[in-house]
Design an enzyme around this catalytic site. Structure first.
Site, PDB file in Angstrom:
ATOM      1  N   CYS A 126     -80.353  54.314 -12.709  1.00 27.68           N
ATOM      2  CA  CYS A 126     -79.793  55.288 -11.778  1.00 27.68           C
ATOM      3  C   CYS A 126     -80.922  55.926 -10.985  1.00 27.68           C
ATOM      4  O   CYS A 126     -81.965  56.275 -11.549  1.00 27.68           O
ATOM      5  CB  CYS A 126     -79.024  56.359 -12.545  1.00 27.68           C
ATOM      6  SG  CYS A 126     -78.304  57.650 -11.503  1.00 27.68           S
ATOM      7  N   HIS A 168     -70.002  53.162 -11.648  1.00 26.03           N
ATOM      8  CA  HIS A 168     -71.179  54.027 -11.693  1.00 26.03           C
ATOM      9  C   HIS A 168     -71.115  55.090 -10.603  1.00 26.03           C
ATOM     10  O   HIS A 168     -71.324  56.290 -10.869  1.00 26.03           O
ATOM     11  CB  HIS A 168     -72.431  53.163 -11.526  1.00 26.03           C
ATOM     12  CG  HIS A 168     -73.720  53.912 -11.590  1.00 26.03           C
ATOM     13  ND1 HIS A 168     -74.656  53.723 -12.591  1.00 26.03           N
ATOM     14  CD2 HIS A 168     -74.265  54.849 -10.763  1.00 26.03           C
ATOM     15  CE1 HIS A 168     -75.696  54.517 -12.376  1.00 26.03           C
ATOM     16  NE2 HIS A 168     -75.481  55.203 -11.275  1.00 26.03           N
ATOM     17  N   GLU A 169     -70.815  54.683  -9.367  1.00 28.09           N
ATOM     18  CA  GLU A 169     -70.819  55.633  -8.262  1.00 28.09           C
ATOM     19  C   GLU A 169     -69.627  56.587  -8.329  1.00 28.09           C
ATOM     20  O   GLU A 169     -69.769  57.779  -8.039  1.00 28.09           O
ATOM     21  CB  GLU A 169     -70.847  54.894  -6.919  1.00 28.09           C
ATOM     22  CG  GLU A 169     -72.061  54.015  -6.710  1.00 28.09           C
ATOM     23  CD  GLU A 169     -73.384  54.740  -6.952  1.00 28.09           C
ATOM     24  OE1 GLU A 169     -73.465  55.955  -6.685  1.00 28.09           O
ATOM     25  OE2 GLU A 169     -74.329  54.090  -7.416  1.00 28.09           O
ATOM     26  N   HIS A 172     -70.310  59.353 -10.746  1.00 29.73           N
ATOM     27  CA  HIS A 172     -71.132  60.424 -10.179  1.00 29.73           C
ATOM     28  C   HIS A 172     -70.251  61.510  -9.547  1.00 29.73           C
ATOM     29  O   HIS A 172     -70.566  62.705  -9.615  1.00 29.73           O
ATOM     30  CB  HIS A 172     -72.064  59.879  -9.091  1.00 29.73           C
ATOM     31  CG  HIS A 172     -73.397  59.426  -9.592  1.00 29.73           C
ATOM     32  ND1 HIS A 172     -74.267  60.261 -10.267  1.00 29.73           N
ATOM     33  CD2 HIS A 172     -74.038  58.234  -9.490  1.00 29.73           C
ATOM     34  CE1 HIS A 172     -75.372  59.606 -10.569  1.00 29.73           C
ATOM     35  NE2 HIS A 172     -75.252  58.372 -10.113  1.00 29.73           N
TER      36      HIS A 172
END
Length: 215
Positions: A126, A168-169, A172
């Site tokens: 990351c 993953h994004e 966030h």
């Protein structure tokens, strides 16, 4: 970010961020902005400013370099992220990780849900946790819904490595870092991954570091 900056209207803060030339500063783990979650995008930035912000995210992602970047990673609590992956990897890695090129895309108000029960585990890093990687087991296939930067609906199924990127994004945007989902015993420096765990899959790392893989 300071309490003072939090009181500045979001559009003004984005204008301030974009005033400097070059890539934006990527926020590192430990900054509360990465843990607060985000507010849905609903026109907080007028179209020209949104376009400039998206372009700044793209340039910052390329400069890092990375394959995705979420707005909180540059200090903006909006539910917006960008992804792009040219997938410059050897054929054996591409096959093992199902890593295929992804064009530049903007994700506005994205959500994902698993498709099927399959899971896949690989080392993941990351931009907000520089210097480290860890093995994360994620859904092998997900359905992503939301919109693009022009307000057009997105409803698409992603598999393999692209599914990992969108998870993953999107995480966030919910205040979740990949480390929250990682196998703790797998945590390795980038140098260790390069020297020891560069195999297409983390099977060898799991055996040597003492953690289990799904399935």
């Amino acid at each position: 970010m300071s309490a003072l900056s939090d009181r500045v209207p979001l559009a003004v803060r984005v204008e301030q961020l974009l005033a400097a030339d070059g890539p934006l500063t990527v926020v590192a783990a430990g900054d509360p902005v990465l843990r607060r979650g985000t507010e849905p995008y609903d026109g907080q930035l007028e179209p020209a400013l949104l376009a400039r912000f998206v372009e700044a995210l793209r340039r910052t992602m390329h400069a890092a370099p990375g394959v995705g970047l979420a707005a909180p990673q540059v200090g903006v609590e909006l539910r917006i992220a960008v992804i792009e992956d040219p997938a410059p990897v050897p054929e054996e890695v591409r096959l093992a990780r199902e890593r295929v090129p992804q064009p530049f895309r903007v994700l506005v108000n994205p959500r994902y849900e698993p498709v099927g029960a399959g899971r896949a585990a690989f080392f993941e890093g990351c931009l907000s946790v520089p210097g480290w990687q860890a093995v994360v087991a994620r859904h092998a296939q997900v359905r992503l819904t939301g919109a693009d930067e022009h307000g057009r609906a997105v409803d698409e199924v992603f598999s393999g490595w692209p599914a990992r990127i969108v998870q993953h994004e999107t995480d966030h945007l919910d205040g979740v870092l990949y480390l929250d989902r990682a196998e703790p015993r797998s945590l390795s420096s980038n140098q260790a991954v390069l020297e020891r765990w560069a195999q297409p899959t983390p099977v060898h790392a799991a055996r040597e570091l003492g953690f289990r893989l799904p399935g």
